[in-house]
Design a protein around this motif. Structure first.
Motif, PDB file in Angstrom:
ATOM      1  N   VAL A 103       5.541   1.690  -5.852  1.00 58.46           N
ATOM      2  CA  VAL A 103       6.842   1.669  -6.523  1.00 58.46           C
ATOM      3  C   VAL A 103       7.229   0.237  -6.874  1.00 58.46           C
ATOM      4  CG1 VAL A 103       9.293   2.270  -6.333  1.00 58.46           C
ATOM      5  CG2 VAL A 103       7.554   3.764  -5.302  1.00 58.46           C
ATOM      6  N   GLY A 104       7.082  -0.698  -5.955  1.00 59.85           N
ATOM      7  CA  GLY A 104       7.403  -2.094  -6.213  1.00 59.85           C
ATOM      8  C   GLY A 104       8.891  -2.376  -6.104  1.00 59.85           C
ATOM      9  N   GLY A 105       9.303  -3.499  -6.669  1.00 61.93           N
ATOM     10  CA  GLY A 105      10.706  -3.881  -6.624  1.00 61.93           C
ATOM     11  C   GLY A 105      11.074  -4.555  -5.313  1.00 61.93           C
ATOM     12  N   GLU A 106      12.387  -4.674  -5.081  1.00 60.66           N
ATOM     13  CA  GLU A 106      12.891  -5.363  -3.905  1.00 60.66           C
ATOM     14  C   GLU A 106      13.948  -4.529  -3.208  1.00 60.66           C
ATOM     15  OE1 GLU A 106      14.110  -9.362  -4.592  1.00 60.66           O
ATOM     16  OE2 GLU A 106      12.566  -9.729  -6.097  1.00 60.66           O
ATOM     17  N   GLY A 107      14.204  -4.857  -1.938  1.00 65.86           N
ATOM     18  CA  GLY A 107      15.279  -4.212  -1.198  1.00 65.86           C
ATOM     19  C   GLY A 107      14.780  -3.221  -0.167  1.00 65.86           C
TER      20      GLY A 107
ATOM     21  N   GLY B  60       7.764  -6.340  -4.143  1.00 65.62           N
ATOM     22  CA  GLY B  60       6.679  -5.674  -4.856  1.00 65.62           C
ATOM     23  C   GLY B  60       5.815  -4.764  -4.020  1.00 65.62           C
ATOM     24  N   THR B  61       6.124  -4.615  -2.709  1.00 67.25           N
ATOM     25  CA  THR B  61       5.251  -3.822  -1.837  1.00 67.25           C
ATOM     26  C   THR B  61       5.829  -2.453  -1.471  1.00 67.25           C
ATOM     27  OG1 THR B  61       6.147  -4.792   0.211  1.00 67.25           O
ATOM     28  CG2 THR B  61       4.294  -5.934  -0.846  1.00 67.25           C
ATOM     29  N   PHE B  62       7.021  -2.129  -1.951  1.00 67.25           N
ATOM     30  CA  PHE B  62       7.631  -0.838  -1.623  1.00 67.25           C
ATOM     31  C   PHE B  62       6.744   0.290  -2.142  1.00 67.25           C
ATOM     32  CE2 PHE B  62      10.896   2.519  -2.668  1.00 67.25           C
ATOM     33  CZ  PHE B  62      11.158   2.861  -1.356  1.00 67.25           C
ATOM     34  N   ARG B  63       6.526   1.306  -1.293  1.00 64.49           N
ATOM     35  CA  ARG B  63       5.589   2.370  -1.641  1.00 64.49           C
ATOM     36  C   ARG B  63       5.936   3.657  -0.905  1.00 64.49           C
ATOM     37  NH1 ARG B  63       3.451  -1.467   1.617  1.00 64.49           N
ATOM     38  NH2 ARG B  63       2.432  -0.844   3.577  1.00 64.49           N
TER      39      ARG B  63
END
Length: 345
Positions: free
Chosen positions: A38-42, A336-339
């Motif tokens: 998924v990526g992104g931040e938070g 960038g590591t959200f999955r």
């Protein structure tokens, strides 16, 4: 966890006459099928499966990510949901609802366009979990501070009332017949209240369980499965309040589901496992396995069509230094590591 599977000792305090046991080592009941980038931040909290629309909705920082379960690709984002916690959908009305804990509101959105509908709806303090109840055609927004539940008309989003539930509410469930259940985190209870009158009918103590979060429910046998932060799953008869069993689970739990097709209760543990417990009968339970997931994978969603389990996580970086404003900082999250992790049998 160092081992793929380990057998844990039974928790004490089982009700008289109730049997619970730990299964011998065996093949893991679930394994990782897919990793969805998924990526992104938070950070993240609840995730929700919409089996009718074949979508997965993910809380993520200040937005909701929408994944197509056929392609396992992100197909859209719902922005402007600060402190997002919960998401639920009302397919018949083409509506979805999102709780925003940072500004005490709920966002209503269009399922087709993913656009917000109208202005954010004011809620009680710290709206967290939410639940669409088809029987009453209402959406219940549960506050994790102060014990209120803001009640909305599921079709229009209009506020229809406020339930006074007497504590900090965590995960809810419904029997589809006008009775709703919810864990009360600060009082270590599970309650039943009326979906139409909003009156609380029953309060059941969960001791020795403490600080319940995730809640699974078996309507056929009237069983509530409260996942507690002191590493216990408490099984309660929803009709009588009798405590049926207490079983050990992993650390850092935040979610629980029950799959009637397998009779499995699964808790998602932030320490990096799913604890899988089999309901051998309404009075007998077996801890089957602790399935490795990933650190931080604390919430869970079940697809009732495929019977797959979903959880989400990201990679962690260093923990910031403690400050007066933030005396217990959490580890940083690597951008960038959200999955999403998808498990099946």
């Amino acid at each position: 966890m160092k081992n793929l599977l380990f057998v844990v000792p039974l928790a004490l305090g089982l009700s008289g006459g109730t049997q619970a046991q730990t299964a011998p080592a065996a093949k893991l009941p679930y394994h990782l099928l897919h990793t969805i980038a998924v990526g992104g931040e938070g950070g993240w909290d609840y995730l929700t499966v919409d089996p009718a629309g074949e979508r997965l909705y993910l809380s993520h920082g200040t937005q909701v990510e929408v994944v197509d379960l056929k392609t396992r690709k992100v197909i859209g984002t719902i922005p402007n949901t600060p402190g997002v916690h919960g998401i639920d959908v009302v397919p018949g009305a083409n509506r979805g609802y999102i709780t925003c804990g940072r500004n005490n509101t709920c966002v209503m959105f269009d399922l087709k366009t993913l656009k917000a509908i109208g202005a954010p709806i004011p809620t009680g303090p710290k709206p967290d979990a939410l639940l669409y109840d088809a029987f009453s055609n209402r959406v219940f927004l549960f506050s994790n501070d102060g014990g209120k539940s803001t009640v909305l008309n599921a079709t229009t989003g209009a506020v229809e009332g406020t339930a006074e539930l007497g504590g900090d509410i965590e995960a809810p469930a419904t029997d589809g017949k006008g009775h709703l259940f919810a864990n009360v985190e600060d009082k270590s209870e599970v309650i039943e209240f009326d979906a139409k009158t909003l009156a609380v009918h029953l309060r059941h103590k969960l001791a020795p369980g403490e600080a319940p979060t995730g809640l699974g429910y078996d309507p056929q046998h009237n069983r509530l499965f409260s996942a507690c932060h002191n590493e216990k799953l408490v099984v309660t008869d929803s009709k009588t309040g009798q405590q049926i069993a207490v079983l050990p689970i992993g650390a850092g739990v935040d979610g629980a589901v029950f799959d009637p097709s397998t009779q499995n209760i699964v808790t998602s543990n932030g320490s990096g496992t799913f604890t899988v417990i089999h309901q051998d009968s309404p009075t007998n339970y077996t801890v089957v396995a602790n399935v490795p997931t990933a650190k931080g994978a604390k919430t869970i969603a079940l697809n009732p069509k495929s019977h797959h389990l979903f959880t989400c996580t990201a990679d962690y970086g260093p923990t910031p230094a403690a400050t007066a404003e933030n005396p217990r900082p959490r580890p940083s999250i690597v951008p960038g590591t959200f999955r999403v992790l998808e498990f099946g049998q």
